[in-house]
Motif scaffolding. Structure first.
Motif, mmCIF file in Angstrom:
data_model
loop_
_atom_site.group_PDB
_atom_site.id
_atom_site.type_symbol
_atom_site.label_atom_id
_atom_site.label_comp_id
_atom_site.label_asym_id
_atom_site.label_seq_id
_atom_site.Cartn_x
_atom_site.Cartn_y
_atom_site.Cartn_z
ATOM 1 N N LYS A 222 0.821 -1.214 0.000
ATOM 2 C CA LYS A 222 0.000 0.000 0.000
ATOM 3 C C LYS A 222 0.857 1.268 0.000
ATOM 4 O O LYS A 222 0.553 2.255 0.669
ATOM 5 C CB LYS A 222 -0.968 0.005 1.193
ATOM 6 N N ASN A 223 1.906 1.219 -0.818
ATOM 7 C CA ASN A 223 2.751 2.403 -1.026
ATOM 8 C C ASN A 223 2.121 3.199 -2.169
ATOM 9 O O ASN A 223 2.466 3.018 -3.339
ATOM 10 C CB ASN A 223 4.180 1.977 -1.362
ATOM 11 N N VAL A 224 1.185 4.069 -1.811
ATOM 12 C CA VAL A 224 0.378 4.787 -2.812
ATOM 13 C C VAL A 224 1.248 5.667 -3.704
ATOM 14 O O VAL A 224 1.063 5.705 -4.931
ATOM 15 C CB VAL A 224 -0.703 5.645 -2.107
ATOM 16 N N LEU A 225 2.213 6.363 -3.125
ATOM 17 C CA LEU A 225 3.081 7.251 -3.897
ATOM 18 C C LEU A 225 3.856 6.472 -4.951
ATOM 19 O O LEU A 225 3.879 6.848 -6.130
ATOM 20 C CB LEU A 225 4.045 7.998 -2.973
ATOM 21 N N LYS A 226 4.495 5.380 -4.538
ATOM 22 C CA LYS A 226 5.300 4.595 -5.475
ATOM 23 C C LYS A 226 4.421 3.982 -6.566
ATOM 24 O O LYS A 226 4.782 3.988 -7.752
ATOM 25 C CB LYS A 226 6.044 3.478 -4.720
ATOM 26 N N ALA A 227 3.248 3.464 -6.199
ATOM 27 C CA ALA A 227 2.345 2.859 -7.183
ATOM 28 C C ALA A 227 1.926 3.877 -8.237
ATOM 29 O O ALA A 227 1.908 3.579 -9.436
ATOM 30 C CB ALA A 227 1.118 2.281 -6.481
ATOM 31 N N ASN A 228 1.630 5.114 -7.795
ATOM 32 C CA ASN A 228 1.233 6.157 -8.744
ATOM 33 C C ASN A 228 2.400 6.603 -9.624
ATOM 34 O O ASN A 228 2.210 6.919 -10.802
ATOM 35 C CB ASN A 228 0.635 7.348 -8.001
ATOM 36 N N GLN A 229 3.608 6.633 -9.079
ATOM 37 C CA GLN A 229 4.792 6.968 -9.877
ATOM 38 C C GLN A 229 4.999 5.938 -10.986
ATOM 39 O O GLN A 229 5.340 6.288 -12.122
ATOM 40 C CB GLN A 229 6.035 7.020 -8.976
ATOM 41 N N ILE A 230 4.774 4.677 -10.639
ATOM 42 C CA ILE A 230 4.980 3.601 -11.623
ATOM 43 C C ILE A 230 3.948 3.685 -12.746
ATOM 44 O O ILE A 230 4.301 3.580 -13.930
ATOM 45 C CB ILE A 230 4.937 2.215 -10.938
ATOM 46 N N ILE A 231 2.664 3.887 -12.403
ATOM 47 C CA ILE A 231 1.669 3.926 -13.487
ATOM 48 C C ILE A 231 1.824 5.201 -14.325
ATOM 49 O O ILE A 231 1.464 5.208 -15.503
ATOM 50 C CB ILE A 231 0.227 3.749 -12.973
ATOM 51 N N LYS A 232 2.364 6.252 -13.727
ATOM 52 C CA LYS A 232 2.669 7.452 -14.525
ATOM 53 C C LYS A 232 3.746 7.118 -15.558
ATOM 54 O O LYS A 232 3.649 7.488 -16.737
ATOM 55 C CB LYS A 232 3.139 8.588 -13.624
ATOM 56 N N TYR A 233 4.766 6.369 -15.121
ATOM 57 C CA TYR A 233 5.830 5.922 -16.027
ATOM 58 C C TYR A 233 5.244 5.016 -17.114
ATOM 59 O O TYR A 233 5.592 5.128 -18.292
ATOM 60 C CB TYR A 233 6.912 5.191 -15.236
ATOM 61 N N PHE A 234 4.352 4.099 -16.725
ATOM 62 C CA PHE A 234 3.709 3.204 -17.685
ATOM 63 C C PHE A 234 2.952 4.012 -18.747
ATOM 64 O O PHE A 234 2.983 3.681 -19.936
ATOM 65 C CB PHE A 234 2.738 2.257 -16.977
ATOM 66 N N GLY A 235 2.263 5.073 -18.298
ATOM 67 C CA GLY A 235 1.502 5.906 -19.228
ATOM 68 C C GLY A 235 2.383 6.581 -20.258
ATOM 69 O O GLY A 235 1.961 6.826 -21.386
ATOM 70 N N GLU A 236 3.629 6.860 -19.871
ATOM 71 C CA GLU A 236 4.576 7.498 -20.789
ATOM 72 C C GLU A 236 5.330 6.477 -21.635
ATOM 73 O O GLU A 236 6.042 6.844 -22.572
ATOM 74 C CB GLU A 236 5.578 8.329 -19.978
ATOM 75 N N ASN A 237 5.181 5.189 -21.286
ATOM 76 C CA ASN A 237 5.902 4.116 -22.003
ATOM 77 C C ASN A 237 4.962 2.934 -22.242
ATOM 78 O O ASN A 237 5.271 1.789 -21.894
ATOM 79 C CB ASN A 237 7.114 3.659 -21.186
ATOM 80 N N LEU A 238 3.824 3.234 -22.858
ATOM 81 C CA LEU A 238 2.800 2.201 -23.031
ATOM 82 C C LEU A 238 3.255 1.034 -23.898
ATOM 83 O O LEU A 238 2.839 -0.105 -23.689
ATOM 84 C CB LEU A 238 1.535 2.822 -23.637
ATOM 85 N N LYS A 239 4.104 1.306 -24.863
ATOM 86 C CA LYS A 239 4.546 0.240 -25.772
ATOM 87 C C LYS A 239 5.261 -0.872 -25.015
ATOM 88 O O LYS A 239 5.070 -2.058 -25.306
ATOM 89 C CB LYS A 239 5.473 0.823 -26.852
ATOM 90 N N ASN A 240 6.086 -0.490 -24.043
ATOM 91 C CA ASN A 240 6.837 -1.484 -23.274
ATOM 92 C C ASN A 240 6.088 -1.962 -22.033
ATOM 93 O O ASN A 240 6.569 -2.860 -21.331
ATOM 94 C CB ASN A 240 8.192 -0.914 -22.852
ATOM 95 N N ASN A 241 4.948 -1.360 -21.754
ATOM 96 C CA ASN A 241 4.188 -1.721 -20.555
ATOM 97 C C ASN A 241 2.703 -1.844 -20.893
ATOM 98 O O ASN A 241 1.880 -1.071 -20.409
ATOM 99 C CB ASN A 241 4.401 -0.675 -19.455
ATOM 100 N N PRO A 242 2.343 -2.804 -21.733
ATOM 101 C CA PRO A 242 0.946 -2.941 -22.147
ATOM 102 C C PRO A 242 0.025 -3.250 -20.968
ATOM 103 O O PRO A 242 0.382 -4.019 -20.065
ATOM 104 C CB PRO A 242 0.980 -4.098 -23.150
ATOM 105 N N LEU A 243 -1.148 -2.647 -20.984
ATOM 106 C CA LEU A 243 -2.094 -2.806 -19.890
ATOM 107 C C LEU A 243 -2.490 -4.262 -19.679
ATOM 108 O O LEU A 243 -2.627 -4.715 -18.540
ATOM 109 C CB LEU A 243 -3.342 -1.952 -20.154
ATOM 110 N N VAL A 244 -2.669 -4.994 -20.761
ATOM 111 C CA VAL A 244 -3.105 -6.385 -20.639
ATOM 112 C C VAL A 244 -2.101 -7.210 -19.840
ATOM 113 O O VAL A 244 -2.480 -8.094 -19.045
ATOM 114 C CB VAL A 244 -3.366 -7.006 -22.034
#
Length: 334
Positions: A222-244
């Motif tokens: 439940k590290n909310v800050l770290k989890a949000n940082q990671i999905i922000k990174y995913f949003g900027e790198n969707l090709k390498n981090n597909p949602l599926v």
């Protein structure tokens, strides 16, 4: 792997079979065995007249049998390799007659990928009697990290559990793809190196801090800050981090967490065995279990299934991929 090693050693020692039928869902070992036969049985001078590569889509069983019945020229054996032999699945039964009396001086190899012969059929029994079957089975997700460790160990390298898990979560269970990345790694690292997440990040391009493994860990604790940082990174790198992929891995984690809640014996060894994980990761489940009771875990699994459907365009969903992930994360953490 032991079966593959034994098979290769037999070939190396000249103990050939007249037919090698290589089949199954995992193409990696089919290719490896076939390549070894292609490169090692005959020397270069013998290959010109005695080695033939055919493709299932371009030949018939009759043409294969005709070639297999020929005698070798100035060599003790001829090698015939039928690649993509699964394209002959409708007529493969016709090989039965030849397989009942194969030419001893011919080594006939079938690369029958992604499919298997029916063991109840006569053609299977005949090939099994006079040749050799090898079934290359797909590894489960929880077996791939150990496979990576063994492959690297055979080349005098070690790998940290987190680094191995990063590879699995980024590359999936495609052994050929993983093997290619491992070859890149060892080409730049000296023997006896213990491969860590920094090596993975610098040489393969997988972020050691922003990946599905770290997202799962952040959610579990439940590290909310770290989890949000990671999905922000995913949003900027969707090709390498597909949602599926992210949803699938989170679903596996929470399914295992549900199993953890149901265990009577929660010792490290018991958890590792029952969940099919490296003991190194058991503490992640201990922490997550404190934060997510069984009822909450069940709800999260339902949320993950809904998010998976939304990501595939099912229902009246106008959210972007990253918005689906953000909404999912909010619901999991609250």
């Amino acid at each position: 792997m032991n079966e593959v090693t034994h098979l290769i050693n037999d070939i190396k020692n000249g103990n050939y079979k007249p037919i090698y039928f290589l089949m199954g869902e995992e193409p990696y070992y089919i290719d490896k065995i076939s390549e070894y036969i292609e490169n090692s049985v005959l020397d270069e001078s013998e290959k010109e007249f005695n080695q033939l590569v055919m493709y299932g889509r371009d030949v018939s069983i009759e043409e294969i049998v005709s070639a297999a019945k020929r005698f070798p020229m100035m060599s003790s054996h001829q090698v015939i390799i039928v690649k993509e032999a699964q394209d002959l699945s409708r007529t493969i039964d016709k090989i039965e007659s030849y397989a009942s009396q194969p030419q001893p001086s011919t080594i006939l190899v079938f690369n029958y990928k992604y499919k298997k012969l029916d063991k109840r059929k006569k053609v299977y029994k005949v090939i099994e009697k006079n040749g050799l079957f090898f079934e290359s089975k797909k590894l489960y997700d929880n077996q791939v990290s150990d496979w990576i460790r063994k492959i690297l160990g055979g080349k005098k390298y070690q790998i940290e559990p987190k680094a191995a898990q990063m590879l699995v979560e980024f590359l999936g269970t495609d052994l050929s793809k993983i093997s290619n990345e491992l070859e890149k790694l060892i080409s730049v690292l000296s023997k006896e190196t213990i491969i860590n997440p920094v090596h993975i990040e610098e040489n393969i391009g997988i972020s050691k801090d922003f990946n599905n493994f770290e997202l799962r860990k952040a959610i579990g604790s439940k590290n909310v800050l770290k989890a949000n940082q990671i999905i922000k990174y995913f949003g900027e790198n969707l090709k390498n981090n597909p949602l599926v992929m992210t949803i699938s891995l989170l679903n596996s984690f929470f399914t295992q967490l549900l199993m953890y809640h149901g265990l009577n014996d929660k010792s490290k060894a018991s958890v590792a065995k029952n969940l099919g994980v490296n003991p190194y990761f058991v503490e992640d489940y201990v922490v997550a279990a404190r934060n997510y009771p069984m009822r909450k875990v069940s709800k999260i699994i339902t949320l993950l299934r809904d998010a998976d459907m939304n990501s595939k365009g099912v229902g009246n969903n106008t959210l972007t991929q990253i918005d689906i992930l953000k909404e999912l994360l909010f619901k999991i953490l609250h």
